[in-house]
Design an enzyme around this catalytic site. Structure first.
Site, PDB file in Angstrom:
ATOM      1  N   LYS A 265       0.833  -1.206   0.000  1.00 56.03           N
ATOM      2  CA  LYS A 265       0.000   0.000   0.000  1.00 56.03           C
ATOM      3  C   LYS A 265       0.870   1.259   0.000  1.00 56.03           C
ATOM      4  O   LYS A 265       2.007   1.211   0.464  1.00 56.03           O
ATOM      5  CB  LYS A 265      -0.871   0.026   1.262  1.00 56.03           C
ATOM      6  N   ARG A 339     -10.603 -11.362   1.586  1.00 57.73           N
ATOM      7  CA  ARG A 339     -11.401 -12.440   0.977  1.00 57.73           C
ATOM      8  C   ARG A 339     -10.659 -13.765   1.000  1.00 57.73           C
ATOM      9  O   ARG A 339     -11.264 -14.830   1.013  1.00 57.73           O
ATOM     10  CB  ARG A 339     -11.800 -12.027  -0.449  1.00 57.73           C
TER      11      ARG A 339
HETATM   12  N1  BES Z   1      -8.182  -3.586   4.171  1.00 52.71           N
HETATM   13  C1  BES Z   1      -8.341  -3.183   2.831  1.00 52.71           C
HETATM   14  C2  BES Z   1      -9.631  -2.406   2.582  1.00 52.71           C
HETATM   15  C3  BES Z   1      -9.772  -1.070   3.254  1.00 52.71           C
HETATM   16  C4  BES Z   1      -9.515   0.088   2.557  1.00 52.71           C
HETATM   17  C5  BES Z   1     -10.232  -0.978   4.544  1.00 52.71           C
HETATM   18  C6  BES Z   1      -9.695   1.301   3.164  1.00 52.71           C
HETATM   19  C7  BES Z   1     -10.402   0.253   5.154  1.00 52.71           C
HETATM   20  C8  BES Z   1     -10.138   1.397   4.468  1.00 52.71           C
HETATM   21  C9  BES Z   1      -8.354  -4.388   1.900  1.00 52.71           C
HETATM   22  O1  BES Z   1      -7.621  -5.487   2.329  1.00 52.71           O
HETATM   23  C10 BES Z   1      -7.772  -3.943   0.605  1.00 52.71           C
HETATM   24  O2  BES Z   1      -6.633  -3.584   0.592  1.00 52.71           O
HETATM   25  N2  BES Z   1      -8.571  -3.981  -0.447  1.00 52.71           N
HETATM   26  C11 BES Z   1      -8.130  -3.552  -1.721  1.00 52.71           C
HETATM   27  C12 BES Z   1      -8.652  -4.522  -2.748  1.00 52.71           C
HETATM   28  C13 BES Z   1      -8.073  -4.329  -4.123  1.00 52.71           C
HETATM   29  C14 BES Z   1      -6.611  -4.694  -4.125  1.00 52.71           C
HETATM   30  C15 BES Z   1      -8.830  -5.184  -5.098  1.00 52.71           C
HETATM   31  C16 BES Z   1      -8.713  -2.158  -1.962  1.00 52.71           C
HETATM   32  O3  BES Z   1      -9.820  -1.883  -1.533  1.00 52.71           O
HETATM   33  O4  BES Z   1      -8.013  -1.345  -2.540  1.00 52.71           O
HETATM   34 ZN    ZN Z   2      -5.577  -5.380   1.742  1.00 48.41          ZN
END
Ligand code: BES
Ligand code: ZN
Ligand code: ZN
Length: 484
Positions: A265, A339
């Site tokens: 991230k 997931r």
């Molecule tokens: N934990 C994150 C989602 C999230 C984002 C929670 C912002 C709280 C605030 C999740 O694991 C994630 O990183 N999801 C990705 C999915 C993508 C790679 C398809 C996302 O939402 O960007």
């Molecule tokens: Zn994630």
């Protein structure tokens, strides 16, 4: 804080402050009419929600301060508004040295109002100061809810409110622990300690056990961290189930830190990914309430707990893992890890005989784009279970919005090399994430709550501290309690 339901009158109640709700077009208070008339005439107090005025040493009252708080339009003032109004007053007054607050419950109040009022006080009194000994927050010590008369029904609702709000704060405490303090193992220890205190059965599956079972999807995420994973299972069994065949599973995402893994991230706001276990924490908090309120349905909680990190053994984009269900998954993005751990927990819940599945997860940034920080996104394969969850959420004042899951979205998850890809492309990201989970729920009734936008506050609200909200705890407990 000690919370009590007492019988009394506005004039006679003894406290550092006594608070009463006044509406936009409402009546005044007999003894202090001129003060209120002046406030209204000067425009300092119009009765709008959240407005507040304090009169010190009010004549003819035993309390040291009289607080009037705006309730808005009387016909729009529901239990949700009451919960917020109490929270707002508590948060304002505790900064001013008030230790004992009395709250006047409107005459002939329903039990639901007593429940919401005490919840507002306990939630508003909470501060995330466990690592800040020099804290400036001074909590209330006593909250008296003052009713015109008591009834067993009112008392029961009040006690239920205490249990629900304290359990919600328990969840917030877990979620507030940073990732260096709360690893998957520590989360498991905290869950086990709670289960022991409230006489629930708790079992923690370790890495070896999960490998034996074949949870390759969950373990793929865990392998990038030095912190060992855990699958936390907590069981509640009622003495007299109303529908003995029913078995509710509550499943919560327990990623104690989500760095994104190799698909790392950006640095900005990455600290917030310590909150990526809010779904798991909500499930543990709900079990704490369920243990005390004893609903008539069997409930088992499943919290897959991992840290999503990147070491030399970390899973790579392109890796293919085999889930407990037997389905293979191409991991195209290691940041779509929620997931990957939830699908194994869902399959395990089904294998243990659960007939209804409800999960909560900070699953996607896309749900925040869609619904902001107001509504939790709700997805389902079963309208009857959806109705139950939505009703529970409504009566607990937790806003939820039903999102679509049409067949047409399914193709987003196609993979050339495995049964499923773990991402579905840029558009409709919350929906493809939910579709992924649905592939594992299959025909078992299932509801998924994407709480990424509602699990924590970036800034404090007048009625609630910054950080985790404990969303879904009350809805989960209500769902079980209203099972019949
Ligand atoms: N934990 C994150 C989602 C999230 C984002 C929670 C912002 C709280 C605030 C999740 O694991 C994630 O990183 N999801 C990705 C999915 C993508 C790679 C398809 C996302 O939402 O960007
Ligand atoms: Zn994630
Ligand atoms: Zn995540």
């Amino acid at each position: 804080m000690e919370a009590k339901l007492i019988v009394g009158t506005l004039e006679q109640v003894e406290a550092d402050a006594v608070a009463v709700v006044l509406f936009e077009e409402g009546e005044g208070i007999p003894g202090v009419k001129s003060w209120l008339d002046e406030l209204r005439a000067s425009g300092e107090f119009t009765g709008k929600p959240g407005e507040m005025s304090v009169l010190h040493q009010p004549q003819g009252f035993k309390a040291k301060r009289l607080v009037v708080v705006g309730g808005g339009k009387a016909d729009k003032f529901d239990t949700s508004a009451l919960r917020k109004a109490v929270g707002t007053v508590v948060r304002a007054l505790k900064q001013k040295g008030v230790k004992k607050l009395a709250w006047m419950l409107a005459g002939g109040s329903a039990a639901a109002s007593a429940e919401a009022a005490v919840e507002g006080a306990i939630l508003g009194n909470y501060e995330p100061d466990m690592h800040k000994p020099s804290t400036e927050a001074k909590p209330l010590e006593v909250f008296d809810l003052v009713a015109a008369a008591k009834s067993p029904e009112l008392e029961q609702a009040f006690q239920r409110g205490v249990i629900l709000a304290e359990s919600q704060n328990f969840t917030r405490d877990l979620a507030n622990e940073p990732a260096n303090k709360l690893t998957p193992q520590v989360l498991a220890e905290r869950a086990a300690a709670m289960a022991h205190e409230y006489r629930l059965d708790c079992e923690v599956l370790d890495q070896d056990r999960m490998r034996q079972l074949g949870m390759g999807s969950l373990l793929g995420v865990a392998q990038g961290s030095d912190a060992a994973p855990a699958l936390i299972v907590i069981r509640y069994q009622p003495a007299n189930p109303t529908k003995p065949g029913d078995h509710l599973a509550l499943i919560g995402k327990g990623v104690t830190f989500d760095s994104g893994g190799i698909s790392i991230k950006p640095a900005e706001h990455m600290d917030q990914m310590k909150y990526d276990m809010c779904g798991g924490a909500a499930v543990i908090g709900a079990m704490r309430a369920i243990a005390q309120l004893k609903p008539p349905v069997a409930v088992t909680a499943f919290i897959p707990a991992v840290e999503n990190m990147l070491n030399g053994r970390a899973q790579r984009p392109g890796d293919i893992v085999k889930s407990l269900s037997g389905k293979t998954i191409e991991v195209l993005n290691t940041d779509a890890e929620g997931r990957l751990i939830l699908n194994d927990a869902i399959t395990y819940a089904k294998k243990l005989g659960c007939t209804h599945l409800v999960d909560a997860a900070t699953l996607t940034g896309a749900i925040v784009v869609a619904l902001g920080h107001v509504n939790t996104g709700v997805f389902t394969n079963n309208d009857a279970l959806l109705g139950r969850v939505m009703n529970a959420a409504k009566s607990e004042g937790e806003k939820m919005w039903h999102m679509p899951l049409d067949e047409d979205y399914k193709e987003l998850l196609k993979s050339t090399f495995a049964d499923l890809a773990n991402i579905g492309g840029r558009w409709g990201g919350a929906i493809s994430a939910a579709w992924f989970l649905k592939e594992f729920a299959e025909d078992t009734p299932w509801v998924h709550l994407d709480i990424a936008g509602t699990a924590y506050l970036d800034d404090a609200k007048p009625f609630m501290a910054k950080g985790p909200t404990g969303v879904a705890v009350r809805t989960f407990a209500n769902l079980a309690l209203s099972w019949a």
